[in-house]
Enzyme design. Structure first.
Site, PDB file in Angstrom:
ATOM      1  CG  LEU A  54      48.921   0.840  48.999  1.00 25.28           C
ATOM      2  CD1 LEU A  54      48.497  -0.099  47.879  1.00 25.28           C
ATOM      3  CD2 LEU A  54      50.435   0.856  49.153  1.00 25.28           C
ATOM      4  NE  ARG A  55      48.787   7.947  53.705  1.00 28.56           N
ATOM      5  CZ  ARG A  55      48.240   7.859  54.903  1.00 28.56           C
ATOM      6  NH1 ARG A  55      46.938   7.602  55.027  1.00 28.56           N
ATOM      7  NH2 ARG A  55      48.968   8.010  55.989  1.00 28.56           N
ATOM      8  CG  ASN A  80      42.442   5.822  55.774  1.00 27.72           C
ATOM      9  OD1 ASN A  80      42.964   4.912  55.124  1.00 27.72           O
ATOM     10  ND2 ASN A  80      43.057   6.436  56.761  1.00 27.72           N
ATOM     11  CG  HIS A 123      40.965   2.998  63.926  1.00 27.53           C
ATOM     12  ND1 HIS A 123      42.194   3.451  63.461  1.00 27.53           N
ATOM     13  CD2 HIS A 123      40.626   3.839  64.930  1.00 27.53           C
ATOM     14  CE1 HIS A 123      42.561   4.497  64.159  1.00 27.53           C
ATOM     15  NE2 HIS A 123      41.622   4.761  65.054  1.00 27.53           N
ATOM     16  CG  ASP A 154      48.877   1.719  60.826  1.00 28.79           C
ATOM     17  OD1 ASP A 154      48.292   2.008  59.755  1.00 28.79           O
ATOM     18  OD2 ASP A 154      48.634   2.294  61.904  1.00 28.79           O
ATOM     19  CG  HIS A 173      51.390  11.462  56.904  1.00 26.50           C
ATOM     20  ND1 HIS A 173      50.111  11.665  56.444  1.00 26.50           N
ATOM     21  CD2 HIS A 173      51.285  10.625  57.963  1.00 26.50           C
ATOM     22  CE1 HIS A 173      49.264  10.982  57.200  1.00 26.50           C
ATOM     23  NE2 HIS A 173      49.951  10.330  58.118  1.00 26.50           N
ATOM     24  CG  PHE A 195      47.655  10.592  64.663  1.00 28.92           C
ATOM     25  CD1 PHE A 195      48.232  10.376  65.901  1.00 28.92           C
ATOM     26  CD2 PHE A 195      46.554  11.438  64.578  1.00 28.92           C
ATOM     27  CE1 PHE A 195      47.726  10.981  67.044  1.00 28.92           C
ATOM     28  CE2 PHE A 195      46.033  12.048  65.703  1.00 28.92           C
ATOM     29  CZ  PHE A 195      46.625  11.825  66.946  1.00 28.92           C
ATOM     30  N   GLY A 196      50.945   8.947  61.993  1.00 32.38           N
ATOM     31  CA  GLY A 196      51.383   7.876  61.107  1.00 32.38           C
ATOM     32  C   GLY A 196      52.858   7.895  60.791  1.00 32.38           C
TER      33      GLY A 196
END
Length: 429
Positions: A67-68, A98, A183, A309, A313, A327-328
């Site tokens: 969710l950042r 993260n 991970h 996942d 971005h 990545f993502g």
């Protein structure tokens, strides 16, 4: 809120078919499920939704999302992320730590829960970091993080490189009856690589990420889980070797579970069309052999659930190209249509199998009360139009992230309404 959902299709695992039902919701719970063949019920005093032959399912559960917030709100925030989740039919999501600051203190866990309660529209379950700042050097305060509301411990985004650190974490988590979610990535094997060590890397002169970078950690951690007795859950499994190791571990009774993402079930590195970073994710797209292995792993129960996942971005970041972009990819709003179109409509899976892997099984693995469509269960529900075909349009996503390799794909099985705790939080009906 008192609500009747009328004339919806409900999957029956006993008859292996979907039949028309009415579902009554009140006080945040499913109160009754009635056969529609007996006519419409008395709906006086209730709001009503006419599902009109669309599927009614227990709300989808996604145990691996980003969710950042806090720290990267330009990519996504709890408000936009939960709206996107609701659009994808997800009623419960578990967010990775993260963030910035990393979710490694009780205060940050409480911030996420408080923000989700005020700005979010689906259930948000926060993970906490295994190590402070996810640096792999010092364990976080597991007891305080659990008390604050964390549901498990993970350094997702990076692998825990030190085996003793991981064993200490597992011992501590096991003593508290909490899971460790890993991970799996050996950093020494991935420096300077953006795609898997396969056909695309060779054709473009790129260094590749080898399968063993993931599987080495899976194997190590399975042995540590056996030694400690912890519930060990493997994130975004992508390789044949990892599937093989998890299958062997389960056969001898080690408490290990695993998850897989739609993109690893559908795409291989041979599908990557160009150096477009919308095809860059971690783990990377693997070989066709690995794709077949994770499909078989999901089918035979080696892998327990489907997760997205979801990793949004900014478009500016993804425009940097395959080597420099992060990545993502985003995942909420395409997950069910992808799975339904590619596996159920083609006859490879039953609808019931797909629903189980996205509802009941994640709830079982993580001890959640939701994930089932039965009287007395939480009224977290998803209504899906199985027949309508739409084209994936990233610009229409509720997520701030538009980064997807599936733009332009024509898919069936689009969610059209999402109900959380008995309240309609999103609807196209």
């Amino acid at each position: 809120m008192a609500l009747w959902i009328l004339n919806g299709l409900v999957w029956d695992e006993q008859t292996v078919e979907a039949t028309r039902k009415h579902v009554r919701v009140e006080n945040g719970l499913i109160q009754a499920i009635q056969d529609a063949a007996n006519g419409n019920p008395d709906t006086a005093g209730h709001d009503t939704i006419d599902a009109n032959g669309k599927l009614i399912s227990a709300g989808f559960i996604d145990m691996h999302v980003h969710l950042r917030e806090p720290g990267f709100e330009y990519k996504e925030d709890i408000a936009s992320g939960t709206r996107s989740a609701a659009r994808g039919g997800f009623t419960t999501i578990a967010c990775m730590p993260n963030t910035r600051p990393v979710t490694d203190t009780p205060a940050t866990v409480r911030y996420i829960l408080d923000k989700a309660a005020t700005a979010g529209i689906v259930n948000v379950l926060p993970y906490a970091a295994i190590t402070k700042n996810e640096l792999g050097r010092e364990l976080t305060d597991f007891a305080a993080l659990k008390e604050a509301g964390a549901i498990g411990f993970t350094d997702d985004g990076v692998g825990v490189q030190n085996a003793q650190m991981m064993k200490d974490a597992m011992n501590l988590a096991a003593s508290m009856n909490m899971p460790v979610i890993a991970h799996c990535e050996d950093d020494s094997l991935v420096v300077g690589a953006a795609v898997t060590d396969g056909k695309f890397a060779r054709e473009n002169g790129l260094k590749g990420i080898p399968n063993e970078s993931e599987a080495i950690h899976v194997g190590r951690d399975i042995l540590l889980a056996e030694a400690t007795g912890v519930h060990y859950h493997v994130c975004h499994v992508s390789t044949e070797q990892s599937v093989r190791l998890i299958r062997m571990a389960k056969q001898i009774g080690i408490k290990v579970t695993g998850e897989v993402c739609p993109h690893h079930l559908i795409l291989s590195d041979e599908d990557i069309p160009s150096m477009d970073a919308n095809w860059k994710m971690n783990p990377p797209l693997r070989s066709p052999r690995d794709v077949q292995a994770v499909i078989e792993g999901l089918e035979d129960g080696t892998l327990d659930m489907i997760v997205t996942d979801h990793a949004p971005h900014s478009q500016e970041e993804k425009a940097r190209g395959m080597m420099l972009a992060p990545f993502g990819i985003t995942g909420f709003e395409t997950a069910f249509p992808l799975m339904y179109t590619k596996f159920v409509r083609t006859g490879k899976w039953t609808l019931g199998f797909l629903l189980k892997r996205m509802t009941e099984d994640p709830a079982r693995v993580f001890g959640l009360k939701s994930g089932v469509l039965q009287a007395g269960a939480p009224a977290d529900l998803t209504i899906v139009d199985l027949e309508n075909e739409r084209e994936v349009n990233p610009e229409s996503f509720a997520s701030k992230g538009k980064n997807t390799p599936f733009g332009g794909w024509k898919l069936h099985g689009w969610p059209v309404a999402t109900i959380v705790n008995g309240n309609v939080v999103w609807s196209e009906l």
